[in-house]
Scaffold this motif. Structure first.
Motif, short mmCIF file in Angstrom:
data_model
loop_
_atom_site.label_atom_id
_atom_site.label_comp_id
_atom_site.label_asym_id
_atom_site.label_seq_id
_atom_site.Cartn_x
_atom_site.Cartn_y
_atom_site.Cartn_z
N VAL A 137 6.06 1.65 -13.77
CA VAL A 137 5.27 0.35 -13.61
C VAL A 137 4.01 0.30 -14.87
O VAL A 137 3.78 -0.38 -15.44
N TRP A 138 3.24 1.65 -14.52
CA TRP A 138 2.24 1.75 -15.44
C TRP A 138 2.67 1.83 -16.98
O TRP A 138 2.05 0.88 -17.96
N LEU A 139 3.81 2.26 -17.38
CA LEU A 139 4.46 2.23 -18.80
C LEU A 139 4.60 0.78 -18.99
O LEU A 139 4.35 0.55 -20.46
N ALA A 140 5.33 -0.09 -18.35
CA ALA A 140 5.38 -1.21 -18.60
C ALA A 140 4.44 -2.26 -18.81
O ALA A 140 4.08 -3.28 -19.58
N ILE A 141 3.07 -1.71 -17.89
CA ILE A 141 1.83 -2.71 -18.18
C ILE A 141 0.82 -1.98 -19.35
O ILE A 141 0.06 -2.68 -19.63
N GLN A 142 1.22 -0.88 -19.79
CA GLN A 142 0.28 -0.29 -20.52
C GLN A 142 0.09 -0.92 -21.94
O GLN A 142 -1.27 -0.97 -22.32
N PRO A 143 0.87 -1.40 -22.56
CA PRO A 143 0.77 -2.23 -24.05
C PRO A 143 -0.23 -3.37 -23.75
O PRO A 143 -0.90 -3.69 -24.67
N PHE A 144 -0.14 -4.00 -22.59
CA PHE A 144 -1.37 -5.03 -22.28
C PHE A 144 -2.31 -4.42 -21.94
O PHE A 144 -3.46 -5.20 -22.33
N VAL A 145 -2.85 -3.45 -21.52
CA VAL A 145 -3.96 -2.82 -21.17
C VAL A 145 -4.62 -2.22 -22.63
O VAL A 145 -5.79 -2.63 -22.68
N PHE A 146 -3.79 -1.48 -23.30
CA PHE A 146 -4.17 -1.01 -24.64
C PHE A 146 -4.21 -2.06 -25.71
O PHE A 146 -4.43 -1.79 -26.96
N GLY A 147 -3.54 -3.08 -25.40
CA GLY A 147 -3.16 -4.14 -26.57
C GLY A 147 -2.57 -3.69 -27.73
O GLY A 147 -2.94 -4.16 -29.01
N TYR A 148 -1.37 -3.10 -27.58
CA TYR A 148 -0.58 -2.49 -29.09
C TYR A 148 0.73 -3.48 -28.94
O TYR A 148 0.87 -4.16 -28.12
N ASP A 149 1.15 -3.58 -30.36
CA ASP A 149 2.05 -4.58 -30.83
C ASP A 149 3.45 -4.05 -30.67
O ASP A 149 3.68 -2.96 -30.58
N PRO A 150 4.51 -4.82 -30.81
CA PRO A 150 5.88 -4.59 -31.01
C PRO A 150 6.06 -3.65 -32.30
O PRO A 150 5.19 -3.95 -32.97
N PRO A 151 6.91 -2.75 -32.29
CA PRO A 151 8.19 -2.55 -31.35
C PRO A 151 7.79 -1.54 -30.37
O PRO A 151 8.66 -1.52 -29.28
N LEU A 152 6.85 -0.92 -30.39
CA LEU A 152 6.23 0.18 -29.39
C LEU A 152 6.02 -0.68 -27.94
O LEU A 152 6.56 -0.17 -26.89
N ARG A 153 5.53 -1.71 -27.89
CA ARG A 153 5.39 -2.47 -26.66
C ARG A 153 6.56 -2.96 -26.08
O ARG A 153 6.81 -2.68 -24.85
N ASN A 154 7.53 -3.40 -26.99
CA ASN A 154 8.92 -3.68 -26.34
C ASN A 154 9.65 -2.25 -25.81
O ASN A 154 10.11 -2.51 -24.79
N TRP A 155 9.59 -1.42 -26.57
CA TRP A 155 10.07 -0.20 -26.11
C TRP A 155 9.69 0.52 -24.46
O TRP A 155 10.23 0.82 -23.88
N HIS A 156 8.08 0.28 -24.46
CA HIS A 156 7.64 0.67 -23.29
C HIS A 156 7.85 -0.06 -22.27
O HIS A 156 7.84 0.39 -21.15
N ILE A 157 7.90 -1.51 -22.48
CA ILE A 157 8.33 -2.46 -21.41
C ILE A 157 9.55 -2.02 -20.65
O ILE A 157 9.92 -1.96 -19.58
#
Length: 112
Positions: A68-88
Motif C-alpha cells: 500500500v505504501w509503495l502504491a501511494i508513495q509516488p503521490f507523497v513524493f510527487g514523482y512522475d511516470p514511468p516510475l510512478r506507474n511501476w510503483h503503483i
C-alpha cells in the motif's frame, strides 16, 4: 490448507523488482525516492523470506502495508511516470498477494 511457496517466491521477485526499479528506469536524481524504494523492496524480500521459515500473520500484514505504501508513495513524493506507474503496479501486486495469503490462511492456527 497448505501454504503455497510460489507466493513467497513471487513476493521475493516483486521485492527485487521494487529495489531495482529506479535504477532500471534511470531515475537517479532523487535519492530520497531511491532510498525509500530500496527499503520497501528489502522489507518485501525479507518478509517473504521469513514466511518460508516461519508462517505468521504479521508478516503478511506488514507486506500488505509495504504494498500500500509503495502504491501511494509516488503521490507523497510527487514523482512522475514511468516510475510512478511501476510503483503503483508493483505496490498493488504486493498488496494483492498479501491479501491472498491472509485469506488463504484465515482458518489456520498460526500460534505454533
Amino acid at each position: 490448507m497448505q501454504h503455497r511457496r510460489w507466493e513467497d517466491i513471487a513476493s521475493m521477485i516483486l521485492g527485487v523488482a521494487i529495489i531495482i526499479s529506479p535504477l532500471w528506469l534511470g531515475i537517479t536524481e532523487t535519492p530520497t525516492v531511491m532510498l525509500v524504494t530500496a527499503l520497501i523492496g528489502a522489507a518485501v524480500v525479507a518478509l517473504a523470506s521469513l514466511e518460508v521459515v516461519f508462517l505468521r500473520r504479521w508478516e503478511e500484514i506488514l507486506a500488505l502495508a509495504c504494498g500500500v505504501w509503495l502504491a501511494i508513495q509516488p503521490f507523497v513524493f510527487g514523482y512522475d511516470p514511468p516510475l510512478r506507474n511501476w510503483h503503483i503496479v508493483l505496490g498493488a501486486l504486493v498488496a494483492i498477494l498479501a491479501i491472498l495469503e491472509l485469506w488463504q490462511d484465515r482458518n489456520r492456527d498460526m500460534s505454533a
